[in-house]
Scaffold this motif. Structure first.
Motif, PDB file in Angstrom:
ATOM      1  N   ARG A  19       0.865  -1.188   0.000  1.00  0.00           N
ATOM      2  CA  ARG A  19       0.000   0.000   0.000  1.00  0.00           C
ATOM      3  C   ARG A  19       0.900   1.235   0.000  1.00  0.00           C
ATOM      4  N   PHE A  20       0.849   2.012  -1.073  1.00  0.00           N
ATOM      5  CA  PHE A  20       1.780   3.121  -1.235  1.00  0.00           C
ATOM      6  C   PHE A  20       1.063   4.473  -1.196  1.00  0.00           C
ATOM      7  N   GLY A  21       1.759   5.480  -0.662  1.00  0.00           N
ATOM      8  CA  GLY A  21       1.236   6.831  -0.676  1.00  0.00           C
ATOM      9  C   GLY A  21       0.420   7.218   0.536  1.00  0.00           C
ATOM     10  N   SER A  28       1.247   1.910   7.251  1.00  0.00           N
ATOM     11  CA  SER A  28       2.467   1.300   6.715  1.00  0.00           C
ATOM     12  C   SER A  28       2.192   0.684   5.352  1.00  0.00           C
ATOM     13  N   GLY A  29       3.260   0.384   4.630  1.00  0.00           N
ATOM     14  CA  GLY A  29       3.123  -0.167   3.285  1.00  0.00           C
ATOM     15  C   GLY A  29       2.605  -1.583   3.242  1.00  0.00           C
ATOM     16  N   SER A  30       2.875  -2.370   4.296  1.00  0.00           N
ATOM     17  CA  SER A  30       2.499  -3.795   4.311  1.00  0.00           C
ATOM     18  C   SER A  30       3.030  -4.473   3.049  1.00  0.00           C
ATOM     19  N   VAL A 123      -8.327  -1.707  -0.326  1.00  0.00           N
ATOM     20  CA  VAL A 123      -8.388  -0.605   0.625  1.00  0.00           C
ATOM     21  C   VAL A 123      -7.183   0.288   0.364  1.00  0.00           C
ATOM     22  N   ALA A 124      -7.430   1.542   0.035  1.00  0.00           N
ATOM     23  CA  ALA A 124      -6.356   2.488  -0.291  1.00  0.00           C
ATOM     24  C   ALA A 124      -5.425   1.917  -1.360  1.00  0.00           C
ATOM     25  N   GLY A 125      -6.041   1.344  -2.400  1.00  0.00           N
ATOM     26  CA  GLY A 125      -5.282   0.879  -3.550  1.00  0.00           C
ATOM     27  C   GLY A 125      -4.526  -0.412  -3.378  1.00  0.00           C
ATOM     28  N   SER A 126      -4.831  -1.194  -2.341  1.00  0.00           N
ATOM     29  CA  SER A 126      -4.081  -2.423  -2.097  1.00  0.00           C
ATOM     30  C   SER A 126      -4.979  -3.480  -1.467  1.00  0.00           C
TER      31      SER A 126
END
Length: 334
Positions: A19-21, A28-30, A123-126
């Motif tokens: 998950r970026f941005g 966190s990016g996970s 969720v949030a692009g991921s």
């Protein structure tokens, strides 16, 4: 229709590239710990759906409809209907088939991808699960017994059946290359030297958030507390007790401890396949050296990925096993 979890294994979660941005908002990016094994699996299965990531002990699941699948990452003595199967091979499972994993033989993390991809909401692009914030994946948590995950129907789910790769996710050594961290000057020359001359063991108190290390203590010279600042993936922070902690995919987004070093981006995949009790040894390198090593590996890896599409290799043993199963089914229907 999809898959049903009979045994969840150890910390089995839904993951993708990450998950970026959103780190400025505290997320966190996970994402998959071993990004290269993840990318290979997605290329072999031929779709952009998420994977299941499992750690040390894999899950047992049953297919509630026919599907193809591929396993990448560490070696876990996987079996389909009690028949041993190997990594990096796209296989067919029929409705009612059982996929089972034993404890890790080599490595620590494995990945499963499906031809009918898992039906997971972004969720949030991921698709990635972050359990501490309870977002993403399947209900924001690790999988449990009797969870039933639906799949997205894909008319081309068999198109890559039998494709394979010779990629090996397990490295031959335990050397972790590191570059100087933002607070490296908070540590004496002797402590910087101790970091690379000592052997550190990964403690049982380690997870996707970070690896706590056991070995020679290297506390900063004048205390570990600093004004909180953003922390990067692979940062090695050292609190006042002097025990290094390597921050990983589910790390906090900011931290207030001194950071002596950062693991090279390339060696994050190596770290992902170490488990508690394994020992590692650090080696200082420059940023230029780290970039060159990553560029060289990426070039070779991209060639492997490209060959899956342009010059695929097929596992004929897997194809024969599938042919026999289909022949048996046809015979039973006569």
């Amino acid at each position: 229709m999809g898959i049903k979890i009979l045994k969840p294994g150890l910390f089995t979660t839904v993951q993708d590239k990450g998950r970026f941005g959103y780190q400025h908002l505290g997320f966190s990016g996970s994402g998959a710990m071993d990004q290269f094994s993840y990318n290979l699996g997605r290329k072999l299965i031929g779709n952009s759906g998420p994977s299941l990531e499992f750690t040390i002990i894999g899950p047992t699941l049953t297919f509630t409809q026919a599907n193809t699948f591929v396993i990448t990452g560490g070696q876990f003595n996987a079996k389909l209907n009690d028949i041993n199967i190997s990594n990096n091979n796209v296989l067919l499972a029929n409705k009612g088939d059982v996929l089972e994993f034993g404890p890790a033989i080599k490595g620590a993390r494995g990945y499963i991808f499906f031809g009918h991809p898992l039906d997971i909401e972004m969720v949030a692009g991921s698709y990635s699960t972050h359990t501490r914030s309870k977002i993403g994946g399947f209900n924001g948590r690790a999988l449990k017994k009797d969870d039933h995950i639906q799949v997205v129907q894909n008319s081309n789910f068999k198109v890559n059946l039998g494709k394979t790769s010779d990629y090996d996710a397990i490295e031959q050594d335990n050397i972790i290359h590191i570059i100087e961290g933002p607070q490296v000057n908070a540590f004496s020359h002797e402590k910087r030297k101790t970091l690379v001359e000592s052997v550190y063991k990964i403690s049982d108190q380690s997870d996707r958030m970070g690896y706590r290390l056991i070995g020679d203590n290297i506390p900063p010279d004048n205390g570990a507390d600093i004004i909180s600042e953003p922390v990067g993936l692979g940062s090695i922070q050292v609190p006042n007790d002097g025990n290094p902690i390597i921050l990983l995919n589910d790390k906090q987004t900011v931290g207030g401890y001194t950071k002596i070093a950062t693991v090279s981006q390339l060696d994050l995949k190596k770290l992902a396949q170490f488990k508690p009790g394994d020992v590692i040894q650090f080696k200082w390198i420059s940023v230029d050296e780290a970039n060159a090593m990553l560029k060289n590996f990426n070039q070779q890896f991209e060639e492997k990925l490209e060959s899956v599409t342009k010059a695929p290799i097929f596992n004929m043993h897997s194809m024969r096993a599938t042919s026999k199963k289909l022949a048996k089914l046809i015979e039973e229907e006569k």
